[in-house]
Design a protein around this motif. Sequence first.
Motif, short mmCIF file in Angstrom:
data_model
loop_
_atom_site.label_atom_id
_atom_site.label_comp_id
_atom_site.label_asym_id
_atom_site.label_seq_id
_atom_site.Cartn_x
_atom_site.Cartn_y
_atom_site.Cartn_z
N SER A 280 0.97 -1.13 -0.05
CA SER A 280 0.02 -0.07 0.02
C SER A 280 0.89 1.31 -0.16
CB SER A 280 -0.88 -0.16 1.39
OG SER A 280 -1.24 1.48 1.56
N GLN A 281 0.58 2.18 -1.10
CA GLN A 281 1.31 3.36 -1.22
C GLN A 281 0.55 4.64 -1.78
OE1 GLN A 281 4.79 2.88 -3.75
NE2 GLN A 281 3.66 1.78 -5.09
N ILE A 282 -0.55 4.74 -0.91
CA ILE A 282 -1.53 5.78 -1.44
C ILE A 282 -0.98 7.16 -1.17
CG2 ILE A 282 -3.08 4.19 -1.89
CD1 ILE A 282 -4.73 5.56 0.57
N ARG A 283 -1.49 8.25 -1.94
CA ARG A 283 -1.00 9.62 -1.53
C ARG A 283 -2.28 10.36 -1.60
NH1 ARG A 283 3.24 12.52 -0.37
NH2 ARG A 283 4.61 11.46 -1.56
N VAL A 284 -3.08 10.46 -0.54
CA VAL A 284 -4.40 11.00 -0.35
C VAL A 284 -4.26 12.53 -0.61
CG1 VAL A 284 -6.49 11.50 1.10
CG2 VAL A 284 -5.12 9.10 1.09
N GLY A 285 -4.89 12.84 -1.67
CA GLY A 285 -4.75 14.39 -2.07
C GLY A 285 -3.60 14.76 -3.03
N GLY A 286 -2.84 13.84 -3.26
CA GLY A 286 -1.76 13.78 -4.16
C GLY A 286 -0.66 15.00 -3.69
N LEU A 287 0.14 15.09 -4.67
CA LEU A 287 1.43 16.11 -4.51
C LEU A 287 0.98 17.39 -4.43
CD1 LEU A 287 3.90 14.19 -6.81
CD2 LEU A 287 4.30 14.67 -4.29
N LYS A 288 -0.21 17.73 -5.00
CA LYS A 288 -0.81 19.26 -5.10
C LYS A 288 -1.27 19.59 -3.45
CE LYS A 288 -0.64 21.22 -8.62
NZ LYS A 288 0.47 22.41 -8.49
N MET A 289 -1.66 18.36 -2.78
CA MET A 289 -2.09 18.57 -1.36
C MET A 289 -0.61 18.60 -0.59
SD MET A 289 -5.06 19.45 -1.21
CE MET A 289 -5.29 19.70 0.68
N ARG A 290 0.06 17.72 -1.00
CA ARG A 290 1.30 17.80 0.02
C ARG A 290 2.11 19.28 -0.25
NH1 ARG A 290 6.90 14.01 -1.22
NH2 ARG A 290 8.15 15.21 0.13
N GLU A 291 1.94 19.83 -1.45
CA GLU A 291 2.46 21.25 -1.25
C GLU A 291 1.78 22.19 -0.63
OE1 GLU A 291 1.69 22.72 -5.16
OE2 GLU A 291 3.00 24.50 -4.99
N LYS A 292 0.53 22.11 -0.10
CA LYS A 292 -0.13 22.76 0.81
C LYS A 292 0.23 22.39 2.21
CE LYS A 292 -4.22 23.95 -2.08
NZ LYS A 292 -5.49 24.05 -2.09
N ASP A 293 0.37 21.16 2.35
CA ASP A 293 0.68 20.91 3.92
C ASP A 293 2.30 21.53 4.23
OD1 ASP A 293 -1.38 19.19 4.14
OD2 ASP A 293 -0.18 17.08 3.64
#
Length: 435
Positions: A84-97
């Motif tokens: 399992s290696q999902i990224r909820v919200g994708g890199l776009k949301m990572r950018e906001k984090d």
Amino acid sequence: MQKQIITIAGGGSTYTPGIIQAVLNGQERLPVSEIRLYDIEASRNENMFLILQYMLEQQGFSSIKLVQTTNPEEAFTGTNFIFSQIRVGGLKMREKDEKIPLKHGLVGQETCGLGGFSYGLRSIGPLLELVGFIQKYAPEAWILNYTNPETIISEAVRRQFPGIRMINVCDMTIGIEDTLAKNYGYDRDNWVATYYGLNHFGWYTKIYDKSLKRDIMPELLEKLKVQEIKEEDPSWNRAFNMIRFMVQNFPDNLPNNYLEYYLYPDMYVDYADPNYTRANTVMDGREQKTQEMAGKIRNKEKEDVLDFYFGVHGLYIVDIATSLLNDEKSRFMLIVENKGSIPNLRSDAVVEVPAYVGATGVEAIALPEIGDFHKGLMEAQVAAEKLLVDAYFENSYQKALQAFTLNQSVPNATVAKKVLDEMISENKAFWPVLK
Ligand code: NAD
Ligand code: G6P
Ligand code: MN
């Protein structure tokens, strides 16, 4: 040996080719008949399908069936292992984090500080849903989870699915060991490491070298004090050299590089570019490369098609699956419920410690009591993580605010509330409603 079915949840992940390369290299110990890619984004899955199809053909593995699907029933029915290696919200949301805390002068990072908490509240729901699908369609399968933030996910899954066949694993310790061994002239295969902490929040206490027949930690610490580290991927150089900086100040143990975000948040904030963070580097790097590989295959190009990272990340998860399947009882650093492994830390903390993996699952080792410096740091962080998971299950704004305030990268409740409120509005599509 019976051939296995492996499902990659988050099939479109940029890490998939590296993991599959490790699977292909390990066919003697983990033979597979089928690889399934499961993702909620069909186009990302399709790109990865093309890349893997190309890899299988090139390397003579056309007999392995390759499946892509967005349907959980098709993805999981009859499968043996789920990586399992999902990224909820994708890199776009990572950018906001990463960017929201930085705007307020705090560490902005994928898994640490308030960025990690934002990612945590986003990831719990979809991960619980994923585990629910697997319970329904493949209750005997093992889930090997890389999905971040690991501790928060592990805590939430454990509450909802006690006894779940899920192993939570992080590649950072193996990454640190690999880098240190290469830089300082050792063979990591001879190492038996002792380490304790929380995920992305721990310390090595001993590294026994089987060929040298001694604990090499003291000499490693001496080397760290004076000799700069150079990484294959230069964008990691700073992180690894922060280990050196931390050792210069706290010379008794070898820290995980991620502790820089809790011990030296000021240095990170000074260094970081609030307009271009790690998410941007990854989007412009790994993610772009993945699209380019798929594009070349679509255009039927033959030269220089593949360009992905192959190394400890893929090997580690495949070694764990292999150890389960063949009852190898190999030793890994794993993220588990404490239950006395660290005797003077609360037993329901989610910790990262050495553990042996065999046919019956994970058996963590018992460690000696730990000192007050590490214990104090860990206790505050464990409490903050637990409060965050409480906030998720209880839809509690108050618990979320407590979690944000207690997070070790946050200096006061005023800024904790500001960041929380901004994150609530930016995460509307993902977070539970907090009342
Ligand atoms: P990525 O965005 O490239 O890939 C993640 C994939 O998951 C995407 O294709 C996305 O569509 C898919 N996805 C999102 N939600 C989903 C859902 N509910 N069900 C199925 N698929 C879903 O991200 P990445 O950079 O490759 O990282 C993937 C994950 O692995 C992240 O959580 C990252 O933090 C984690 N990671 C962990 C470690 C570790 O040490 N534990 C190491 C590396 C990466
Ligand atoms: C290490 C950590 C992972 C983290 C990753 C980020 O591997 O162990 O937990 O997700 O680094 O790497 P990236 O290249 O996406 O910043
Ligand atoms: Mn990790």
